[in-house]
Design a protein around this motif. Structure first.
Motif, PDB file in Angstrom:
ATOM      1  N   THR A  33       0.852  -1.194   0.000  1.00  0.00           N
ATOM      2  CA  THR A  33       0.000   0.000   0.000  1.00  0.00           C
ATOM      3  C   THR A  33       0.884   1.238   0.000  1.00  0.00           C
ATOM      4  N   VAL A  34       0.540   2.195  -0.857  1.00  0.00           N
ATOM      5  CA  VAL A  34       1.265   3.456  -0.957  1.00  0.00           C
ATOM      6  C   VAL A  34       0.275   4.602  -0.784  1.00  0.00           C
ATOM      7  N   PHE A  35       0.713   5.635  -0.074  1.00  0.00           N
ATOM      8  CA  PHE A  35      -0.085   6.832   0.118  1.00  0.00           C
ATOM      9  C   PHE A  35       0.599   7.975  -0.615  1.00  0.00           C
ATOM     10  N   GLY A  36      -0.168   8.830  -1.300  1.00  0.00           N
ATOM     11  CA  GLY A  36       0.508   9.912  -2.002  1.00  0.00           C
ATOM     12  C   GLY A  36      -0.430  10.828  -2.744  1.00  0.00           C
ATOM     13  N   TYR A  37       0.133  11.951  -3.164  1.00  0.00           N
ATOM     14  CA  TYR A  37      -0.644  12.999  -3.821  1.00  0.00           C
ATOM     15  C   TYR A  37       0.083  13.427  -5.097  1.00  0.00           C
ATOM     16  N   LEU A  38      -0.680  13.630  -6.161  1.00  0.00           N
ATOM     17  CA  LEU A  38      -0.113  13.936  -7.464  1.00  0.00           C
ATOM     18  C   LEU A  38       0.427  15.370  -7.543  1.00  0.00           C
ATOM     19  N   PHE A  54       0.320  -2.530  -6.422  1.00  0.00           N
ATOM     20  CA  PHE A  54       0.029  -2.220  -5.025  1.00  0.00           C
ATOM     21  C   PHE A  54      -1.195  -1.311  -4.928  1.00  0.00           C
ATOM     22  N   ASN A  55      -1.789  -1.284  -3.742  1.00  0.00           N
ATOM     23  CA  ASN A  55      -2.915  -0.392  -3.488  1.00  0.00           C
ATOM     24  C   ASN A  55      -2.397   1.036  -3.372  1.00  0.00           C
ATOM     25  N   PHE A  56      -3.156   1.976  -3.862  1.00  0.00           N
ATOM     26  CA  PHE A  56      -2.754   3.382  -3.758  1.00  0.00           C
ATOM     27  C   PHE A  56      -3.895   4.181  -3.138  1.00  0.00           C
ATOM     28  N   ILE A  57      -3.564   4.953  -2.099  1.00  0.00           N
ATOM     29  CA  ILE A  57      -4.557   5.767  -1.405  1.00  0.00           C
ATOM     30  C   ILE A  57      -4.162   7.233  -1.507  1.00  0.00           C
ATOM     31  N   ILE A  58      -5.079   8.041  -2.027  1.00  0.00           N
ATOM     32  CA  ILE A  58      -4.845   9.478  -2.178  1.00  0.00           C
ATOM     33  C   ILE A  58      -5.455  10.192  -0.982  1.00  0.00           C
ATOM     34  N   PRO A  59      -4.653  10.856  -0.155  1.00  0.00           N
ATOM     35  CA  PRO A  59      -5.209  11.637   0.962  1.00  0.00           C
ATOM     36  C   PRO A  59      -5.772  12.959   0.439  1.00  0.00           C
TER      37      PRO A  59
END
Length: 574
Positions: A33-38, A54-59
């Motif tokens: 899982t990766v968290f990140g913002y473009l 992997f799963n990607f979560i945008i905060p």
């Protein structure tokens, strides 16, 4: 190739861009899982992420994303990963990086940077990311050549999750991300200048065992290092064999099952009075994975006045940093504790345990239950009872954090996730999201305060978007609670700028797509908690608690650990 990576004989090669190498290294390191913002300079990376496994979560904000990655790491023991763009994207990570650094959390932050030829020209969205984050990371580096990218990222993961763990930042200019290189299968990481000591010195371990065996009033004082080392089982075996009571720091909660008779619960500024008195009366303080911070010790001049200090820690820089240590043992707790336990003898210490039982009876962690208003401690106890103490708990920072530490009893490591060293308000909700992403089958409760929750409440949209069923127990007193308590005690109740005008949090949650509930009376407490736990998705419950409830006991700043305010109240309510 860099000096730390050697080509494997017989392996084939291919051409890859820097962006593809980043994705491949993340997958090679087992990242799920990766968290990140473009942002503009990370678009080449995000284009490759499109096909990643992997799963990607945008905060909703990079700070929230960093807290999510932090909590993911705390909940699993794996290295958390967060990605941000250059300029404000990178600077928005700083609070999250400082939080992880203070609490020794393994984290890799990947930041985009402007083109190499523009660095130093005040280009659009350019900041000196490595310069800004150097004091708040374990290590950071800017990659100037795509040929060094793979080895640098592997080293980042190695550094983050070994020794005293912590965040590592890798800054990558966009030209490095789009450059291509002939890719070779990885070799072996070899970092001659980075060799954390894992095994303890045999003579020092023997000396430590002798001190424990001869002690009449020993106390084990353990911190988050036990959890980082995955040494909770070894701690329990040592405590039970040597028959030594255990007190924990805020970060150490869960390292030792608080339901066990040997538990003294938490010590320190808002720790249990019986823990503080026991530490002050001890003749041997056995510190493991803790750093003697000011919230634990109170006045250093009068801390443990009659005790020898035994300190076991993987970080040699922590030994005698704040408190002079008599018996230092440097190394990894999971290796040292079994060796130490093997040399320890079981001692009854009847007088010592009789004294501890007296202290527990005289100064219990309690509150006025006859008052008609809804009490925060009552809410936490109800959640504890209905979850059978099995939930993962996150918190923001303030009074609610201390009540969650006092009245929810933790039985296993990685169950309590909070900001300790930095004291970061707003940590609770994004941390709950990170923990829920890590542990989708577990109940995750964020005990939060209205002031703390207000700082990052937009992340509720993240929980809704990814269907992460976090439960927010909002202890709403209309104040910055801990600040108000200090103003009451030390500033003559001059509540300067500490009161708030809050939204209707229940309706706000509903507007964001979550379940929103409100509870204003203890008569509705049980039913409301039951509804919250039964809700399918994210849920926020706005509990209107007594506005001027205080956290007791409290060691005032600069006072000794045994000089606690509020113990007369606890004694009266016992």
């Amino acid at each position: 190739m860099s000096k730390t990576e050697t080509q494997s004989a017989g392996k084939g090669t291919c051409i890859k861009t820097g962006a593809q190498i980043i994705v491949d290294i993340l997958q090679e390191q087992g990242v799920e899982t990766v968290f990140g913002y473009l942002g503009g300079v990370v678009l080449p990376l995000f284009d490759k992420i499109y096909d990643a496994k992997f799963n990607f979560i945008i905060p909703r904000h990079e700070q929230g994303g960093c807290h999510m990655a932090d909590a993911y790491a705390r909940a699993t023991g794996k290295t958390g990963v967060v990605i941000a763009t250059s300029g404000p994207g990178a600077t928005n990570l700083t609070t999250g990086l400082a939080t992880a650094n203070m609490d020794s959390v393994p984290l890799v932050a990947i930041t985009g940077q402007v083109r190499s030829d523009l660095i130093g020209n005040d280009a659009f969205q350019e900041v000196d990311t490595t310069g800004i984050t150097r004091p708040i990371t374990k290590h950071n580096v800017i990659v100037r050549d795509v040929s060094e990218l793979a080895s640098t990222l592997r080293e980042a993961f190695h550094i983050a999750n070994t020794g005293r763990k912590g965040p590592v930042l890798v800054d990558i200019p966009v030209d490095v991300a789009v450059s291509s290189i002939e890719w070779t299968e990885p070799g072996v990481i070899d970092m001659p200048g980075y060799k954390p000591r894992l095994t303890g010195h045999a003579k020092q371990i023997k000396t430590a065992a002798q001190a424990i065996n001869s002690s009449q009033r020993p106390v084990l004082y353990v911190g988050g290092g036990i959890i980082s080392a995955n040494a909770s089982k070894q701690l329990s075996e040592l405590a039970e064999k040597a028959n030594v009571p255990v007190t924990m720091t805020l970060m150490g909660l869960g390292a030792f099952d608080q339901k066990k008779p040997l538990s003294l619960d938490m010590l320190g500024m808002h720790g249990a009075a019986y823990a503080n008195f026991a530490v002050q009366e001890s003749d041997l303080l056995i510190s493991i994975g803790a750093r003697f911070d000011d919230r634990v010790t109170g006045s250093l001049k009068t801390f443990c006045p009659n005790a020898k200090i035994l300190h076991i820690d993987i970080d040699p820089a922590s030994i005698s940093k704040n408190v002079k240590v008599d018996i230092p043992v440097v190394g990894d707790a999971i290796q040292i504790l079994p060796e130490l336990a093997a040399l320890c003898e079981h001692k009854e210490r009847k007088d010592w345990f009789a004294r501890i039982a007296e202290l527990k009876k005289r100064y219990p962690l309690t509150y006025d239950k006859q008052n008609g208003l809804l009490k925060p401690q009552m809410v936490i106890e109800e959640v504890y009872n209905q979850t059978k103490g099995d939930a993962i708990v996150t918190t923001g920072v303030g009074q609610h954090q201390m009540w969650a530490a006092q009245f929810f009893k933790y039985s296993r490591p990685r169950q309590f996730i909070t900001s300790g060293g930095l004291g970061t308000m707003g940590f609770g909700l994004p941390a709950a999201i990170g923990a829920q992403a890590a542990c989708p089958d577990r109940t995750v409760i964020d005990f939060d305060g209205d002031s703390s929750f207000n700082m990052t409440l937009t992340e509720l949209s993240t929980a809704v978007m990814y269907k992460l069923p976090v439960k927010v127990v909002l202890l709403n007193n209309g104040y910055m609670g801990m600040v108000r308590q200090w103003q009451e005690l030390f500033y003559g109740k001059r509540y300067s700028q500490s009161s708030l005008v809050n939204p209707d949090f229940g309706k706000l949650a509903q507007a964001m797509g979550a379940t929103g509930l409100t509870c204003e009376s203890k008569d509705n407490l049980q039913e409301t908690v039951s509804k919250m736990l039964a809700s399918e998705g994210p849920c926020v419950v706005d509990f209107h608690i007594e506005p001027e409830e205080n956290v007791w006991p409290m060691v005032p700043s600069g006072k000794s650990l045994h000089e606690m305010d509020g113990i007369d109240i606890l004694e009266r309510l016992a």
